[in-house]
Scaffold this motif. Structure first.
Motif, PDB file in Angstrom:
ATOM      1  N   MET A  86       0.822  -1.214   0.000  1.00 45.62           N
ATOM      2  CA  MET A  86       0.000   0.000   0.000  1.00 45.62           C
ATOM      3  C   MET A  86       0.860   1.269   0.000  1.00 45.62           C
ATOM      4  O   MET A  86       0.647   2.189  -0.783  1.00 45.62           O
ATOM      5  CB  MET A  86      -0.922  -0.006   1.225  1.00 45.62           C
ATOM      6  N   ILE A  87       1.867   1.314   0.867  1.00 50.09           N
ATOM      7  CA  ILE A  87       2.735   2.491   0.957  1.00 50.09           C
ATOM      8  C   ILE A  87       3.498   2.699  -0.352  1.00 50.09           C
ATOM      9  O   ILE A  87       3.663   3.830  -0.812  1.00 50.09           O
ATOM     10  CB  ILE A  87       3.689   2.362   2.162  1.00 50.09           C
ATOM     11  N   ASP A  88       3.943   1.608  -0.963  1.00 51.13           N
ATOM     12  CA  ASP A  88       4.636   1.708  -2.258  1.00 51.13           C
ATOM     13  C   ASP A  88       3.721   2.302  -3.326  1.00 51.13           C
ATOM     14  O   ASP A  88       4.165   3.092  -4.167  1.00 51.13           O
ATOM     15  CB  ASP A  88       5.135   0.333  -2.699  1.00 51.13           C
ATOM     16  N   GLU A  89       2.446   1.918  -3.302  1.00 53.00           N
ATOM     17  CA  GLU A  89       1.482   2.452  -4.277  1.00 53.00           C
ATOM     18  C   GLU A  89       1.285   3.950  -4.070  1.00 53.00           C
ATOM     19  O   GLU A  89       1.152   4.712  -5.040  1.00 53.00           O
ATOM     20  CB  GLU A  89       0.146   1.729  -4.140  1.00 53.00           C
ATOM     21  N   ILE A  90       1.251   4.372  -2.816  1.00 52.33           N
ATOM     22  CA  ILE A  90       1.101   5.799  -2.523  1.00 52.33           C
ATOM     23  C   ILE A  90       2.282   6.571  -3.089  1.00 52.33           C
ATOM     24  O   ILE A  90       2.120   7.629  -3.711  1.00 52.33           O
ATOM     25  CB  ILE A  90       0.962   6.031  -1.001  1.00 52.33           C
ATOM     26  N   LEU A  91       3.484   6.053  -2.913  1.00 50.12           N
ATOM     27  CA  LEU A  91       4.667   6.733  -3.440  1.00 50.12           C
ATOM     28  C   LEU A  91       4.613   6.834  -4.963  1.00 50.12           C
ATOM     29  O   LEU A  91       4.959   7.879  -5.538  1.00 50.12           O
ATOM     30  CB  LEU A  91       5.940   6.012  -3.021  1.00 50.12           C
ATOM     31  N   LYS A  92       4.177   5.767  -5.638  1.00 51.28           N
ATOM     32  CA  LYS A  92       4.074   5.798  -7.102  1.00 51.28           C
ATOM     33  C   LYS A  92       3.156   6.925  -7.556  1.00 51.28           C
ATOM     34  O   LYS A  92       3.446   7.635  -8.526  1.00 51.28           O
ATOM     35  CB  LYS A  92       3.555   4.453  -7.619  1.00 51.28           C
ATOM     36  N   ASP A  93       2.031   7.103  -6.846  1.00 55.25           N
ATOM     37  CA  ASP A  93       1.104   8.179  -7.212  1.00 55.25           C
ATOM     38  C   ASP A  93       1.701   9.545  -6.910  1.00 55.25           C
ATOM     39  O   ASP A  93       1.531  10.490  -7.680  1.00 55.25           O
ATOM     40  CB  ASP A  93      -0.229   8.006  -6.470  1.00 55.25           C
ATOM     41  N   ILE A  94       2.405   9.661  -5.790  1.00 54.53           N
ATOM     42  CA  ILE A  94       3.048  10.926  -5.443  1.00 54.53           C
ATOM     43  C   ILE A  94       4.062  11.321  -6.516  1.00 54.53           C
ATOM     44  O   ILE A  94       4.162  12.488  -6.906  1.00 54.53           O
ATOM     45  CB  ILE A  94       3.731  10.819  -4.053  1.00 54.53           C
ATOM     46  N   GLU A  95       4.808  10.338  -7.011  1.00 50.92           N
ATOM     47  CA  GLU A  95       5.820  10.624  -8.042  1.00 50.92           C
ATOM     48  C   GLU A  95       5.182  10.930  -9.398  1.00 50.92           C
ATOM     49  O   GLU A  95       5.753  11.659 -10.208  1.00 50.92           O
ATOM     50  CB  GLU A  95       6.780   9.437  -8.158  1.00 50.92           C
ATOM     51  N   LYS A  96       3.978  10.414  -9.617  1.00 47.44           N
ATOM     52  CA  LYS A  96       3.314  10.550 -10.918  1.00 47.44           C
ATOM     53  C   LYS A  96       2.736  11.944 -11.153  1.00 47.44           C
ATOM     54  O   LYS A  96       2.779  12.467 -12.273  1.00 47.44           O
ATOM     55  CB  LYS A  96       2.199   9.506 -11.018  1.00 47.44           C
ATOM     56  N   TYR A  97       2.197  12.568 -10.107  1.00 46.55           N
ATOM     57  CA  TYR A  97       1.447  13.814 -10.292  1.00 46.55           C
ATOM     58  C   TYR A  97       2.295  15.047  -9.983  1.00 46.55           C
ATOM     59  O   TYR A  97       3.058  15.065  -9.013  1.00 46.55           O
ATOM     60  CB  TYR A  97       0.195  13.817  -9.409  1.00 46.55           C
ATOM     61  N   LYS A  98       2.103  16.089 -10.803  1.00 48.16           N
ATOM     62  CA  LYS A  98       2.848  17.328 -10.622  1.00 48.16           C
ATOM     63  C   LYS A  98       2.228  18.187  -9.518  1.00 48.16           C
ATOM     64  O   LYS A  98       2.923  18.914  -8.809  1.00 48.16           O
ATOM     65  CB  LYS A  98       2.877  18.118 -11.937  1.00 48.16           C
TER      66      LYS A  98
END
Length: 316
Positions: free
Chosen positions: A1-13
């Motif tokens: 779950m935490i890894d998925e949150i990081l992926k989204d954080i890195e994806k959006y400007k």
């Protein structure tokens, strides 16, 4: 779950962090702490925190005003917010590309596209620390530690409540290790204005305690106005009744407007969130809230809270 949150954080400007209405130190601490962590890790991103600004909590962090169009194609993260009606936002968050919910209340409303909800945490600030601690690009600075420590001691009432665990104390120690002034934070949490002190005196002089150990006070609108409280100051008095030895559970009822009563429910041992949910609210087993629309409903809620202690006595 935490890894998925990081992926989204890195994806959006653009990332917009929201919290609940009538915020407490954990809501603002989690919100500002996460924002600082993300700004440090991703200086090229637009990181915003928004909501009603309460001067009483400005010592933790101030909110920003952003245009409605900022939500378009953005990632929205809500912290410390159990359900949709409690989100401190006019609905602009619905325009976002993705919504992440990070919360430590019972997950009665998994409204996020991604939901990281864990009741085992004492505070949402503790969760934000865990997020940063487990993900390499994210780090805890002295500034973010100040916000997160404020949230941890706010929701545990300076480690008084049962939700305080070994992990809570370890995280608090790591935050303190950054060099923050923990005494300054505790003093901020403990201090009150003269009008709040007068309200506490009024409560102690007028509260009712039933034979079962249920304490309650109903403060009508005209009485409340006499104290000239600033927004958010009423929350300071909620723990007061629980300091009385014979009180097992208690409520503070405040009439915010005609036929609109805010109810803060608290307990030392017996679970009270079921009562809050019955009246359209919710929260933790020992700390919940609700809004009710009449004095008849207030009286019914008082009766149910009193009955909890009687049921516990009969079960022994």
């Amino acid at each position: 779950m935490i890894d998925e949150i990081l992926k989204d954080i890195e994806k959006y400007k653009t990332i917009i962090i929201l919290r609940h209405q009538n915020p407490d130190p954990d809501a603002v601490g989690s919100q500002t702490g996460l924002a600082t962590i993300l700004r440090d890790a991703y200086p090229q991103k637009n990181i915003y925190i928004t909501g009603i600004d309460l001067p009483v909590l400005d010592w933790i962090g101030k909110m920003q005003t952003i245009p409605s169009q900022a939500y378009q194609d953005a990632l929205v993260i809500t912290v410390d917010t159990a359900n949709v009606p409690r989100i401190d936002n006019n609905g602009d968050y619905k325009k976002a590309a993705k919504l992440i919910k990070i919360d430590h209340h019972p997950n009665v409303d998994p409204f996020g596209d991604l939901n990281w909800v864990d009741e085992d945490y004492s505070s949402c600030a503790e969760m934000i620390y865990t997020l940063a601690d487990k993900l390499a690009p994210l780090k805890i600075s002295k500034q973010s530690a100040y916000s997160l420590y404020s949230g941890v001691i706010g929701d545990t009432n300076r480690f008084l409540y049962a939700e305080t665990t070994y992990r809570t104390l370890m995280i608090a120690a790591q935050l303190a290790k950054t060099g923050i002034d923990i005494s300054d934070i505790s003093l901020h949490e403990d201090e009150m204005s003269l009008q709040v002190a007068r309200l506490e005196a009024y409560i102690l002089n007028n509260l009712k305690i039933t034979p079962s150990g249920f304490g309650y006070i109903v403060i009508r609108k005209d009485t409340l106005e006499d104290f000239h409280l600033d927004a958010g100051e009423l929350d300071h008095v909620v723990p007061l009744i629980g300091r009385i030895t014979k009180v097992h559970n208690w409520i503070v009822v405040s009439e915010e407007d005609t036929n609109r009563f805010r109810v803060n429910l608290r307990s030392k041992t017996v679970s009270i969130n079921g009562v809050a949910e019955k009246f359209g609210g919710g929260g933790h087993p020992l700390a919940s809230g609700a809004y009710v629309g009449s004095m008849e409903q207030v009286k019914a809620l008082i009766k149910d809270m009193d009955a909890l202690n009687k049921e516990k006595e009969n079960s022994h």
